[in-house]
Design a protein around this motif. Structure first.
Motif, mmCIF file in Angstrom:
data_model
loop_
_atom_site.group_PDB
_atom_site.id
_atom_site.type_symbol
_atom_site.label_atom_id
_atom_site.label_comp_id
_atom_site.label_asym_id
_atom_site.label_seq_id
_atom_site.Cartn_x
_atom_site.Cartn_y
_atom_site.Cartn_z
ATOM 1 N N SER A 1 94.403 -54.585 56.898
ATOM 2 C CA SER A 1 93.712 -55.323 57.959
ATOM 3 C C SER A 1 93.244 -54.385 59.064
ATOM 4 C CB SER A 1 94.637 -56.401 58.539
ATOM 5 O OG SER A 1 94.923 -57.395 57.583
ATOM 6 N N LEU A 2 94.105 -53.452 59.464
ATOM 7 C CA LEU A 2 93.723 -52.493 60.502
ATOM 8 C C LEU A 2 92.595 -51.588 60.029
ATOM 9 C CD1 LEU A 2 97.249 -51.499 61.877
ATOM 10 C CD2 LEU A 2 95.607 -53.117 62.861
ATOM 11 N N GLY A 3 92.652 -51.169 58.772
ATOM 12 C CA GLY A 3 91.594 -50.332 58.220
ATOM 13 C C GLY A 3 90.265 -51.059 58.169
ATOM 14 N N MET A 4 90.302 -52.336 57.787
ATOM 15 C CA MET A 4 89.075 -53.121 57.765
ATOM 16 C C MET A 4 88.518 -53.290 59.173
ATOM 17 S SD MET A 4 88.695 -53.541 54.589
ATOM 18 C CE MET A 4 87.153 -54.432 54.811
ATOM 19 N N GLY A 5 89.398 -53.473 60.156
ATOM 20 C CA GLY A 5 88.942 -53.629 61.527
ATOM 21 C C GLY A 5 88.287 -52.369 62.065
ATOM 22 N N LEU A 6 88.902 -51.224 61.820
ATOM 23 C CA LEU A 6 88.318 -49.960 62.278
ATOM 24 C C LEU A 6 86.988 -49.693 61.589
ATOM 25 C CD1 LEU A 6 91.541 -47.737 62.387
ATOM 26 C CD2 LEU A 6 90.220 -48.583 64.343
ATOM 27 N N GLY A 7 86.935 -49.962 60.285
ATOM 28 C CA GLY A 7 85.691 -49.770 59.550
ATOM 29 C C GLY A 7 84.579 -50.666 60.064
ATOM 30 N N SER A 8 84.935 -51.893 60.426
ATOM 31 C CA SER A 8 83.906 -52.823 60.912
ATOM 32 C C SER A 8 83.298 -52.340 62.221
ATOM 33 C CB SER A 8 84.490 -54.231 61.084
ATOM 34 O OG SER A 8 85.332 -54.304 62.216
ATOM 35 N N LEU A 9 84.109 -51.709 63.077
ATOM 36 C CA LEU A 9 83.572 -51.163 64.324
ATOM 37 C C LEU A 9 82.508 -50.105 64.041
ATOM 38 C CD1 LEU A 9 86.809 -50.780 66.487
ATOM 39 C CD2 LEU A 9 85.021 -52.526 66.719
ATOM 40 N N LEU A 10 82.770 -49.261 63.058
ATOM 41 C CA LEU A 10 81.825 -48.202 62.713
ATOM 42 C C LEU A 10 80.552 -48.764 62.094
ATOM 43 C CD1 LEU A 10 84.327 -45.572 61.231
ATOM 44 C CD2 LEU A 10 83.257 -45.557 63.496
ATOM 45 N N VAL B 1 86.097 -61.201 53.042
ATOM 46 C CA VAL B 1 86.999 -60.145 53.522
ATOM 47 C C VAL B 1 88.025 -60.714 54.490
ATOM 48 C CG1 VAL B 1 87.092 -58.064 54.961
ATOM 49 C CG2 VAL B 1 85.334 -58.292 53.188
ATOM 50 N N HIS B 2 87.570 -61.541 55.398
ATOM 51 C CA HIS B 2 88.457 -62.077 56.432
ATOM 52 C C HIS B 2 89.500 -63.030 55.855
ATOM 53 C CE1 HIS B 2 89.750 -63.081 60.423
ATOM 54 N NE2 HIS B 2 89.443 -64.359 60.273
ATOM 55 N N HIS B 3 89.222 -63.585 54.688
ATOM 56 C CA HIS B 3 90.149 -64.538 54.073
ATOM 57 C C HIS B 3 91.006 -63.901 52.979
ATOM 58 C CE1 HIS B 3 88.780 -68.475 55.740
ATOM 59 N NE2 HIS B 3 87.704 -67.741 56.024
ATOM 60 N N SER B 4 90.889 -62.607 52.789
ATOM 61 C CA SER B 4 91.506 -61.971 51.625
ATOM 62 C C SER B 4 92.994 -61.687 51.781
ATOM 63 C CB SER B 4 90.761 -60.670 51.281
ATOM 64 O OG SER B 4 90.827 -59.751 52.368
ATOM 65 N N SER B 5 93.541 -61.839 52.965
ATOM 66 C CA SER B 5 94.971 -61.604 53.162
ATOM 67 C C SER B 5 95.769 -62.857 52.824
ATOM 68 C CB SER B 5 95.267 -61.200 54.607
ATOM 69 O OG SER B 5 96.661 -61.086 54.817
ATOM 70 N N ARG C 1 90.953 -58.149 60.347
ATOM 71 C CA ARG C 1 90.423 -57.909 58.995
ATOM 72 C C ARG C 1 88.990 -58.419 58.954
ATOM 73 N NH1 ARG C 1 93.207 -58.213 53.155
ATOM 74 N NH2 ARG C 1 94.946 -57.381 54.369
ATOM 75 N N GLN C 2 88.069 -57.562 59.357
ATOM 76 C CA GLN C 2 86.666 -57.937 59.506
ATOM 77 C C GLN C 2 85.805 -57.239 58.456
ATOM 78 O OE1 GLN C 2 85.473 -60.248 61.655
ATOM 79 N NE2 GLN C 2 87.570 -60.625 62.369
ATOM 80 N N PRO C 3 84.675 -57.855 58.080
ATOM 81 C CA PRO C 3 83.809 -57.266 57.044
ATOM 82 C C PRO C 3 83.053 -56.058 57.538
ATOM 83 C CG PRO C 3 82.810 -59.243 57.943
ATOM 84 C CD PRO C 3 84.194 -59.161 58.530
ATOM 85 N N TRP C 4 82.581 -55.268 56.591
ATOM 86 C CA TRP C 4 81.756 -54.102 56.900
ATOM 87 C C TRP C 4 80.274 -54.401 56.714
ATOM 88 C CZ3 TRP C 4 84.859 -49.782 53.888
ATOM 89 C CH2 TRP C 4 86.133 -49.649 54.465
ATOM 90 N N THR C 5 79.964 -55.606 56.284
ATOM 91 C CA THR C 5 78.564 -55.994 56.053
ATOM 92 C C THR C 5 78.204 -57.154 56.982
ATOM 93 O OG1 THR C 5 79.300 -57.423 54.242
ATOM 94 C CG2 THR C 5 78.538 -55.206 53.667
ATOM 95 N N GLY C 6 78.570 -57.022 58.249
ATOM 96 C CA GLY C 6 78.428 -58.121 59.197
ATOM 97 C C GLY C 6 77.014 -58.408 59.662
#
Length: 286
Positions: free
Chosen positions: A45-54, A115-119, A129-134
Motif C-alpha cells: 500500500s505504501l509503495g503504491m501511494g509513493l508511486g502514485s505521487l510520482l 488497485v485501491h480495492h486490491s487489499s 493504495r492509489q493507482p498509477w494510472t490516475g
C-alpha cells in the motif's frame, strides 16, 4: 486567482502519524474480528501511494493543459470567495460520485481503480493504495471547468476530497451518531464500499457526502461484517503487478475476442462481462 494550498502535501505528516497510531492501537488493543496490519500488505500500500505521487505529477501536465484551454474558452467565471468554495466542494463531490461510480462499472476505468480495492485488509494504509494510472478521472470534472471554475480551485477541491477520505479507511471507528451517518461518508459506509460480498458490491461511491448515494440508489448500510478485497483476489504484493494486472487481463481478453464488437465490450462493459453473458448490473461486478 488566490494561491490555494496543496492540501495533500500538507496532510502527509498527519497521514503518517495517524497510520502509526492505528498500528500501535492494534498492538495494545487487538481485535479478533478486525484485519489489522501485515507487513507485506502495508508495504504494498505504501509503495503504491509513493508511486502514485510520482506518476500523478506526470499525468497532471496534459490534464492541466486541457483544463486551462477549456477554461480560457468559456466566458463563465466562478470567483474564489468564502461562500463559493463550499459550493465548489459540493459540485466536485457530485462529479467525484459519478467518476467513482463509472470506475466501478466500466472495465477500462475499473482497471485503474481496482488497485485501491486490491487489499484484503482495511486500515489507514489502505487509503494510500492509489493507482498509477490516475488520468482516467479528468473527463468527469469538465462540467466544473466549463462552468468557470479555475483549474487550481478544482485541484484544491479534489485534494480536500481525497484528504477527507483518508480517515474513513479504518475498522477502529464504529458508527457515528445518526445525523453524521445520514449526511457524511463515514468509516461504516466506506467499509461497505470496500467489501466484496453480496449486496455490498458497487455501493457507497460518495467522497465526502453519502447523500448522493441515497439520492441515486447506490447506498447500502453496514449490516454484516465486510469481507475485503476483490471477488477474485490478486495473490501478489508486487506493486507493478498490482498496478497493471487488470490491464493485462483486458489485453488478454481483447486478443482472444473474435470480433470488434466483443473487443469494445471488453473495454466498456462491466468487469464481470464475458462473451455470451448478459452485461452484469451494478452490484454484481468487482
Amino acid at each position: 486567482m488566490p494561491n490555494l494550498p496543496d492540501v495533500v502535501l500538507w496532510s502527509i505528516p498527519a497521514f503518517v502519524l495517524l497510520t502509526v497510531v492505528e498500528m500501535v492501537s492494534y498492538r495494545f488493543r487487538p481485535d479478533e474480528e478486525e484485519q489489522g496490519y501485515t507487513a507485506r500488505d502495508t508495504g504494498t500500500s505504501l509503495g503504491m501511494g509513493l508511486g502514485s505521487l510520482l506518476f500523478d505529477a506526470g499525468w497532471r501536465i496534459p490534464i492541466l493543459a486541457v483544463y486551462s484551454a477549456l477554461y480560457e474558452l468559456t466566458p463563465l467565471r466562478v470567483p474564489v470567495l468564502w461562500w463559493t468554495v463550499p459550493l465548489m466542494l459540493l459540485a466536485q463531490d457530485l462529479c467525484y460520485y459519478w467518476s467513482h461510480r463509472g470506475h466501478h462499472v466500466i472495465r477500462i476505468l475499473w482497471a485503474c481503480h481496482v488497485v485501491h480495492h486490491s487489499s484484503r485488509h482495511y486500515n489507514l494504509s489502505t487509503a494510500l493504495r492509489q493507482p498509477w494510472t490516475g488520468a482516467t478521472s479528468w473527463v468527469f470534472y469538465l462540467p466544473m471547468i466549463l462552468a468557470g471554475v479555475h483549474p487550481a480551485a478544482l485541484a484544491f477541491c479534489s485534494s480536500a476530497n481525497l484528504v477527507y477520505q483518508f480517515w474513513i479507511h479504518t475498522e477502529r471507528i464504529d458508527r457515528l451518531p445518526r445525523p453524521f451517518e445520514f449526511v457524511l461518508n463515514t468509516p461504516s459506509h466506506h467499509r461497505v464500499h470496500h467489501a466484496s460480498q453480496g449486496g455490498y458490491l458497487d455501493r457507497n461511491f460518495g467522497g465526502i457526502l453519502i447523500v448522493f448515494d441515497r439520492m441515486f440508489g447506490s447506498f447500502a448500510a453496514e449490516t454484516t461484517k465486510p469481507v475485503y478485497g476483490l471477488t477474485k483476489n490478486l495473490d501478489s504484493f508486487n506493486p507493478l503487478r498490482v498496478a497493471t494486472h487488470e490491464y493485462v487481463s483486458i489485453a488478454r481478453d481483447v486478443a482472444r475476442a473474435t470480433g470488434w464488437g466483443d473487443r469494445v465490450r471488453h473495454l466498456i462493459n462491466g468487469p464481470g462481462w464475458q462473451p455470451g453473458t448478459i452485461d452484469r448490473p451494478e452490484g454484481t461486478a468487482a
